[in-house]
Design a protein around this motif. Sequence first.
Motif, PDB file in Angstrom:
ATOM      1  N   TYR A   1       0.864  -1.189   0.000  1.00 20.28           N
ATOM      2  CA  TYR A   1       0.000   0.000   0.000  1.00 20.28           C
ATOM      3  C   TYR A   1       0.902   1.241   0.000  1.00 20.28           C
ATOM      4  CZ  TYR A   1      -3.316   3.528   1.659  1.00 20.28           C
ATOM      5  OH  TYR A   1      -4.075   4.642   1.781  1.00 20.28           O
ATOM      6  N   ILE A   2       0.601   2.150  -0.895  1.00 19.72           N
ATOM      7  CA  ILE A   2       1.344   3.420  -0.940  1.00 19.72           C
ATOM      8  C   ILE A   2       0.327   4.560  -0.950  1.00 19.72           C
ATOM      9  CG2 ILE A   2       2.991   4.863  -2.214  1.00 19.72           C
ATOM     10  CD1 ILE A   2       3.937   2.356  -3.660  1.00 19.72           C
ATOM     11  N   LYS A   3       0.597   5.553  -0.137  1.00 18.31           N
ATOM     12  CA  LYS A   3      -0.266   6.740  -0.120  1.00 18.31           C
ATOM     13  C   LYS A   3       0.635   7.963  -0.259  1.00 18.31           C
ATOM     14  CE  LYS A   3      -3.931   8.859   2.499  1.00 18.31           C
ATOM     15  NZ  LYS A   3      -4.054   9.564   3.741  1.00 18.31           N
ATOM     16  N   ILE A   4       0.315   8.800  -1.212  1.00 20.25           N
ATOM     17  CA  ILE A   4       1.108  10.013  -1.430  1.00 20.25           C
ATOM     18  C   ILE A   4       0.187  11.223  -1.284  1.00 20.25           C
ATOM     19  CG2 ILE A   4       2.579  11.279  -3.054  1.00 20.25           C
ATOM     20  CD1 ILE A   4       2.963   8.551  -4.539  1.00 20.25           C
ATOM     21  N   ASP A   5       0.559  12.112  -0.414  1.00 13.65           N
ATOM     22  CA  ASP A   5      -0.177  13.373  -0.255  1.00 13.65           C
ATOM     23  C   ASP A   5       0.775  14.515  -0.575  1.00 13.65           C
ATOM     24  OD1 ASP A   5      -2.722  12.476   0.679  1.00 13.65           O
ATOM     25  OD2 ASP A   5      -1.756  11.943   2.575  1.00 13.65           O
TER      26      ASP A   5
ATOM     27  N   ARG B   1      -3.927  20.361   1.037  1.00 10.64           N
ATOM     28  CA  ARG B   1      -3.579  19.219   0.189  1.00 10.64           C
ATOM     29  C   ARG B   1      -4.103  19.415  -1.228  1.00 10.64           C
ATOM     30  NH1 ARG B   1      -5.511  13.325   1.894  1.00 10.64           N
ATOM     31  NH2 ARG B   1      -7.432  13.996   0.931  1.00 10.64           N
ATOM     32  N   ILE B   2      -3.243  19.219  -2.195  1.00  8.23           N
ATOM     33  CA  ILE B   2      -3.676  19.377  -3.587  1.00  8.23           C
ATOM     34  C   ILE B   2      -3.713  18.045  -4.347  1.00  8.23           C
ATOM     35  CG2 ILE B   2      -3.023  21.817  -3.866  1.00  8.23           C
ATOM     36  CD1 ILE B   2      -0.451  20.651  -5.305  1.00  8.23           C
ATOM     37  N   ILE B   3      -2.933  17.098  -3.881  1.00 11.59           N
ATOM     38  CA  ILE B   3      -2.918  15.796  -4.570  1.00 11.59           C
ATOM     39  C   ILE B   3      -2.963  14.663  -3.546  1.00 11.59           C
ATOM     40  CG2 ILE B   3      -1.515  14.229  -5.998  1.00 11.59           C
ATOM     41  CD1 ILE B   3      -0.468  16.699  -7.466  1.00 11.59           C
ATOM     42  N   ASN B   4      -3.791  13.673  -3.845  1.00  8.57           N
ATOM     43  CA  ASN B   4      -3.852  12.482  -2.996  1.00  8.57           C
ATOM     44  C   ASN B   4      -3.846  11.261  -3.901  1.00  8.57           C
ATOM     45  OD1 ASN B   4      -6.426  10.610  -1.568  1.00  8.57           O
ATOM     46  ND2 ASN B   4      -4.395  10.740  -0.703  1.00  8.57           N
ATOM     47  N   LEU B   5      -2.808  10.481  -3.784  1.00  6.74           N
ATOM     48  CA  LEU B   5      -2.704   9.278  -4.603  1.00  6.74           C
ATOM     49  C   LEU B   5      -2.627   8.063  -3.688  1.00  6.74           C
ATOM     50  CD1 LEU B   5       0.031  10.573  -7.059  1.00  6.74           C
ATOM     51  CD2 LEU B   5      -2.321  10.058  -7.708  1.00  6.74           C
ATOM     52  N   GLU B   6      -3.341   7.015  -4.068  1.00 11.50           N
ATOM     53  CA  GLU B   6      -3.326   5.791  -3.261  1.00 11.50           C
ATOM     54  C   GLU B   6      -3.292   4.593  -4.181  1.00 11.50           C
ATOM     55  OE1 GLU B   6      -5.974   5.270   0.396  1.00 11.50           O
ATOM     56  OE2 GLU B   6      -6.664   7.148  -0.470  1.00 11.50           O
ATOM     57  N   ILE B   7      -2.496   3.635  -3.805  1.00 13.53           N
ATOM     58  CA  ILE B   7      -2.464   2.410  -4.610  1.00 13.53           C
ATOM     59  C   ILE B   7      -2.199   1.222  -3.695  1.00 13.53           C
ATOM     60  CG2 ILE B   7       0.000   2.554  -5.236  1.00 13.53           C
ATOM     61  CD1 ILE B   7      -2.070   1.783  -8.049  1.00 13.53           C
TER      62      ILE B   7
ATOM     63  N   ILE C   1       5.119  20.167   0.157  1.00 12.48           N
ATOM     64  CA  ILE C   1       5.550  19.155   1.127  1.00 12.48           C
ATOM     65  C   ILE C   1       4.881  17.851   0.710  1.00 12.48           C
ATOM     66  CG2 ILE C   1       5.354  18.353   3.516  1.00 12.48           C
ATOM     67  CD1 ILE C   1       5.848  21.257   4.345  1.00 12.48           C
ATOM     68  N   ILE C   2       5.671  16.826   0.658  1.00  9.41           N
ATOM     69  CA  ILE C   2       5.163  15.530   0.196  1.00  9.41           C
ATOM     70  C   ILE C   2       5.194  14.548   1.367  1.00  9.41           C
ATOM     71  CG2 ILE C   2       5.490  13.617  -1.438  1.00  9.41           C
ATOM     72  CD1 ILE C   2       7.086  16.890  -2.234  1.00  9.41           C
ATOM     73  N   LYS C   3       4.040  13.943   1.579  1.00  6.86           N
ATOM     74  CA  LYS C   3       3.917  12.967   2.665  1.00  6.86           C
ATOM     75  C   LYS C   3       3.720  11.601   2.019  1.00  6.86           C
ATOM     76  CE  LYS C   3       1.456  14.087   6.814  1.00  6.86           C
ATOM     77  NZ  LYS C   3       0.163  14.233   7.488  1.00  6.86           N
ATOM     78  N   ILE C   4       4.545  10.641   2.388  1.00  3.37           N
ATOM     79  CA  ILE C   4       4.409   9.305   1.796  1.00  3.37           C
ATOM     80  C   ILE C   4       4.258   8.256   2.899  1.00  3.37           C
ATOM     81  CG2 ILE C   4       5.476   7.561   0.301  1.00  3.37           C
ATOM     82  CD1 ILE C   4       6.989   9.802  -1.073  1.00  3.37           C
ATOM     83  N   LEU C   5       3.297   7.389   2.679  1.00  5.76           N
ATOM     84  CA  LEU C   5       3.091   6.270   3.600  1.00  5.76           C
ATOM     85  C   LEU C   5       3.251   4.977   2.802  1.00  5.76           C
ATOM     86  CD1 LEU C   5       1.958   5.072   6.337  1.00  5.76           C
ATOM     87  CD2 LEU C   5      -0.293   5.252   5.299  1.00  5.76           C
ATOM     88  N   ALA C   6       4.103   4.109   3.281  1.00  3.96           N
ATOM     89  CA  ALA C   6       4.310   2.825   2.585  1.00  3.96           C
ATOM     90  C   ALA C   6       4.128   1.681   3.574  1.00  3.96           C
ATOM     91  CB  ALA C   6       5.701   2.773   1.971  1.00  3.96           C
ATOM     92  N   ILE C   7       3.319   0.710   3.182  1.00  3.05           N
ATOM     93  CA  ILE C   7       3.056  -0.446   4.057  1.00  3.05           C
ATOM     94  C   ILE C   7       3.210  -1.743   3.266  1.00  3.05           C
ATOM     95  CG2 ILE C   7       1.422  -1.520   5.653  1.00  3.05           C
ATOM     96  CD1 ILE C   7      -0.015   1.116   5.902  1.00  3.05           C
ATOM     97  N   VAL C   8       3.793  -2.720   3.925  1.00  4.36           N
ATOM     98  CA  VAL C   8       3.937  -4.041   3.306  1.00  4.36           C
ATOM     99  C   VAL C   8       3.209  -5.061   4.188  1.00  4.36           C
ATOM    100  CG1 VAL C   8       5.572  -5.861   2.661  1.00  4.36           C
ATOM    101  CG2 VAL C   8       6.142  -3.476   2.236  1.00  4.36           C
ATOM    102  N   GLY C   9       2.366  -5.876   3.581  1.00  3.04           N
ATOM    103  CA  GLY C   9       1.597  -6.897   4.322  1.00  3.04           C
ATOM    104  C   GLY C   9       2.437  -8.154   4.496  1.00  3.04           C
ATOM    105  N   LYS C  10       2.214  -9.106   3.644  1.00  2.00           N
ATOM    106  CA  LYS C  10       2.953 -10.371   3.651  1.00  2.00           C
ATOM    107  C   LYS C  10       3.020 -10.978   5.053  1.00  2.00           C
ATOM    108  CE  LYS C  10       5.999  -9.459  -0.247  1.00  2.00           C
ATOM    109  NZ  LYS C  10       7.387  -9.444  -0.691  1.00  2.00           N
TER     110      LYS C  10
END
Lengths: 174, 117
Positions: free
Chosen positions: A99-103, A122-128, A159-168
């Motif tokens: 999971y990646i979230k970019i703000d 916030r002007i951009i919100n991307l999630e995948i 300012i860019i905020k990134i959240l990265a999560i790995v399940g597995k």
Amino acid sequence: MDKRGAKKLMIFYWFLLFGIVAGGVVYQVAVFYGAPYNFRKIESEILLKKTIDCLLEKNYLREEVFDATKFNNKNLLEQCKFTFQVEDEYDNSERAQYYIKIDIFNFDPLKSPPREEWEKSRIINLEIGNSNLNTVMTKENEISSKEFYSLRESGESYIIKILAIVGKFEKNGL
Amino acid sequence: MVYKRAQVSEAIIWLIATAIVVGLLVVSVYATSKLADDKTGKEESTLEIKTSYLDSVYFHSLVGIFLTKNSKGVLFGDEISLGEDTGKAREILRSIYTLKYEEEWTPSVTAILGGIR
């Protein structure tokens, strides 16, 4: 006769002691090497770093990032050349394990507003990826979240905020 | 009678030896299971990158600040390399990061300038 009996008993005792020690060693090796490693944090940090590399080009933010037709939730993987496919061994192929979230927030460097202010712009919100991971995994040692300041070549700052999560979950220790 | 006493004392020595062996074993089994717990993250200590790998995120911010122009249209990077007041540049960092990062300002700037020169 008594002496011979005592000797027999001692041999039995020797073997008993030997068995206890050997069993203990085997148990310790099994416990230590049988426990799975948890690589989730490292993997999420690498994912986060790669996402930053994807957003930047020659130290500036890529122009495509601000074009919703070129950079959106549907083609983020393609744009960043990511592959979320995982090995079939644990039958995880069907479920997204990342999971990646970019703000992206507007930011005026000459005013340098406090966090409470720029977080409203916030002007951009991307999630995948699998957004459920965001609710399941909240511990600091499970996820990677970073913020950084950058700018476009034209000079606008963000300012860019990134959240990265790995399940597995099956592959890593819980 | 004398033999019997000798046999009893020998048995006691063996019992003590067994107790010591079992005791050591219990301690090492406990230590191993603790180490295994750490390995699986049960004790909040999953494997982490101990290098300054992620500090590169902070460096991206610093590079961004260096490339930002001040109100006079001069790059903060030029100002900093000339040793001029960097208060405004530091304010940007303060908006994003905690004090911990601000303490790293001088060594980080020195490192970046060292890389440029």
